[in-house]
Scaffold this active site. Structure first.
Site, PDB file in Angstrom:
ATOM      1  N   CYS A 134      37.004  29.494 -15.582  1.00 14.91           N
ATOM      2  CA  CYS A 134      36.253  29.477 -14.326  1.00 14.91           C
ATOM      3  C   CYS A 134      36.460  30.715 -13.469  1.00 14.91           C
ATOM      4  CB  CYS A 134      36.607  28.225 -13.537  1.00 14.91           C
ATOM      5  SG  CYS A 134      36.349  26.717 -14.504  1.00 14.91           S
ATOM      6  N   HIS A 142      38.427  28.078  -4.183  1.00 13.32           N
ATOM      7  CA  HIS A 142      38.058  27.514  -5.486  1.00 13.32           C
ATOM      8  C   HIS A 142      37.622  26.067  -5.282  1.00 13.32           C
ATOM      9  CE1 HIS A 142      37.842  27.294  -9.772  1.00 13.32           C
ATOM     10  NE2 HIS A 142      38.775  26.355  -9.851  1.00 13.32           N
ATOM     11  N   GLU A 171      45.886  24.917  -3.804  1.00 17.62           N
ATOM     12  CA  GLU A 171      45.242  26.084  -3.206  1.00 17.62           C
ATOM     13  C   GLU A 171      45.527  26.163  -1.708  1.00 17.62           C
ATOM     14  OE1 GLU A 171      40.999  28.509  -3.256  1.00 17.62           O
ATOM     15  OE2 GLU A 171      41.033  26.413  -3.920  1.00 17.62           O
ATOM     16  N   LYS A 210      31.290  24.621  -3.608  1.00 15.13           N
ATOM     17  CA  LYS A 210      31.133  23.726  -4.765  1.00 15.13           C
ATOM     18  C   LYS A 210      30.757  22.320  -4.321  1.00 15.13           C
ATOM     19  CE  LYS A 210      34.257  26.066  -8.036  1.00 15.13           C
ATOM     20  NZ  LYS A 210      34.789  27.143  -7.163  1.00 15.13           N
ATOM     21  N   HIS A 259      30.378  22.780  -9.774  1.00 20.36           N
ATOM     22  CA  HIS A 259      31.227  23.831 -10.339  1.00 20.36           C
ATOM     23  C   HIS A 259      30.489  24.513 -11.483  1.00 20.36           C
ATOM     24  CE1 HIS A 259      34.466  26.212 -11.526  1.00 20.36           C
ATOM     25  NE2 HIS A 259      35.393  25.308 -11.781  1.00 20.36           N
ATOM     26  N   PHE A 268      41.080  27.172 -16.214  1.00 20.80           N
ATOM     27  CA  PHE A 268      41.970  26.558 -17.193  1.00 20.80           C
ATOM     28  C   PHE A 268      42.697  27.659 -17.965  1.00 20.80           C
ATOM     29  CE2 PHE A 268      39.299  22.424 -17.807  1.00 20.80           C
ATOM     30  CZ  PHE A 268      39.744  21.967 -16.598  1.00 20.80           C
TER      31      PHE A 268
END
Length: 417
Positions: A165, A305, A316, A337, A342, A403
């Site tokens: 991502c 994010h 975060e 998002k 996403h 990831f």
């Protein structure tokens, strides 16, 4: 060696809340949710039955019908967004040195639909490998920048970045680096993704990564809300034209903003879970600030994010608090998002566009779908819940984490001579 300044001169977007940049921005500032029941396949047996699809997209409306059949959707999206950006930037490549114009693109997964279709077709056969000759060229991630370069005759640096991502943010940082080091005059950069099929949704469901709020898709993406239950999958593309400042001025280009720093780090923690204390997130934001020769006091807005996962949102915000200290309370923070879902490898591109337009227009897009405060978060932080906020934005930072523990952050600021 004196580093060159790099500016943004063109934007293109194909998203679940708008198929052009103006439509996308309008959706953002008005808090529009792109989530709805999926239409691409029968979801009856799937845990998640909704996503943020690009609505009413017909490839033949943008591309030659014969050529469109040779392209996976993630490449179709890339070409459509790039066409908008090229027009927006007022580019006439016949008048430019295309040997010094490149394409650096991001995607986390690439041609998943092509892979799924071909393997399913093979599995239903008698074992004879009657595979489409376009199987491999349609599927591979690097084919997106390849097609963009071929369409416009761009012979400069050409490759893809793959960091889940964080992919398109890594692509933007690489493009920024090539230009400021004098190795290119202009880079077409961004990212695209198209995983809304049985393999994509089934795979993320198997990981328990997706929201299963099938009774209320529009409010399913709930970053920082107490009842968040996973991310909502999205699709689309974003293109940003990055250009060396003097090159842009010489051709009379309009300038949206300046890109001034990029950071990269690894969590070195787990294949999918973020570092519990946000160590990698803190490190990557510090790296971006160092690269830009800025301090936390210089940042006005962070497009986080913020995927709406139980662990990710906490780590975060812990990182922001640890790095920014008291300056964190002066920030606007938001997760777009909550509206787009996403977009995986394309997230960094469209979220960077959100930062650029926030700077240009003096408006912070909201984090929608906030209903219940979570005591895990510092109540003094301004998450820009549910409604856009006007403010002067001189600098904005965009975070993307992937990831594998990949982290990338990029900083844009208001352009000044």
């Amino acid at each position: 060696m004196e580093l060159k300044r790099v500016v943004v001169t063109g934007l293109g977007a194909l998203t679940p809340i708008g198929k052009t940049v103006p439509e996308y921005w309008n959706g953002l500032i008005n808090g529009v949710s792109g989530a709805a029941p999926m239409t691409r396949f029968d979801t009856e047996k799937f845990k998640t039955k909704f996503a943020c699809e690009v609505k009413d997209f017909v490839a033949e409306d943008y591309l030659d019908k014969k050529e469109a059949r040779k392209l996976d959707p993630f490449v179709q999206y890339a070409l459509v967004a790039t066409e908008e950006a090229v027009k927006d930037a007022g580019l006439d490549f016949t008048k430019l040195n295309t040997n010094r114009i490149g394409v650096i693109w991001g995607a986390g997964i690439g041609g998943l639909k092509t892979f799924l279709d071909e393997i399913m077709s093979f599995a239903k056969g008698d074992g004879t490998p009657r595979l489409n000759p376009f199987f491999i060229p349609k599927m591979i991630i690097d084919i997106a920048p390849g097609h963009i370069s071929m369409k416009y005759g761009l012979r400069g640096p050409n490759f893809s970045c793959v960091s889940a991502c964080a992919s398109s943010t890594n692509a933007l940082i690489d493009a920024f680096t090539y230009i400021r080091m004098g190795r290119a005059d202009m880079i077409v950069s961004g990212g695209s993704e198209a995983i809304l099929n049985e393999a994509g949704i089934g795979g993320f469901n198997a990981m328990h990564a997706l929201s299963t709020r099938n009774d209320d898709p529009k409010t399913a993406s709930r970053p920082f809300d107490k009842d968040r239950d996973g991310f909502v999958a999205g699709e689309g593309a974003g293109t940003i034209i990055l250009e060396e400042l003097e090159h842009a001025k010489a051709r009379g280009a309009k300038i949206y903003a300046e890109i001034v720093g990029g950071g990269m780090s690894a969590d070195a923690n787990h294949i999918t879970a973020p570092h519990p204390e946000g160590l990698g997130a803190k490190l990557v934001m510090q790296s971006a600030l160092d690269d830009a020769e800025m301090t936390t006091a210089d940042i006005d807005y962070i497009n986080v994010h913020g995927t709406s996962t139980p662990l990710g949102d906490i780590s975060e915000t812990m990182a922001i608090g640890a790095l920014f200290g008291e300056d964190a309370y002066k920030l606007n923070i938001s997760s777009t998002k909550s509206m787009t879902g996403h977009l995986l490898g394309a997230a960094g591109a469209i979220e960077s566009i959100a930062c650029i337009l926030a700077i240009k227009n003096g408006i912070v897009p909201p984090t929608i779908n906030h209903f219940t405060d979570d005591p895990s978060f510092d109540a003094k932080l301004n998450f820009t819940f549910n409604k856009a906020q006007k403010r002067e934005i001189n600098a904005a930072l965009s975070n993307t984490f992937g990831f594998g523990g990949h982290n990338a952050s990029v900083i844009f600021k208001k352009y000044k001579e």
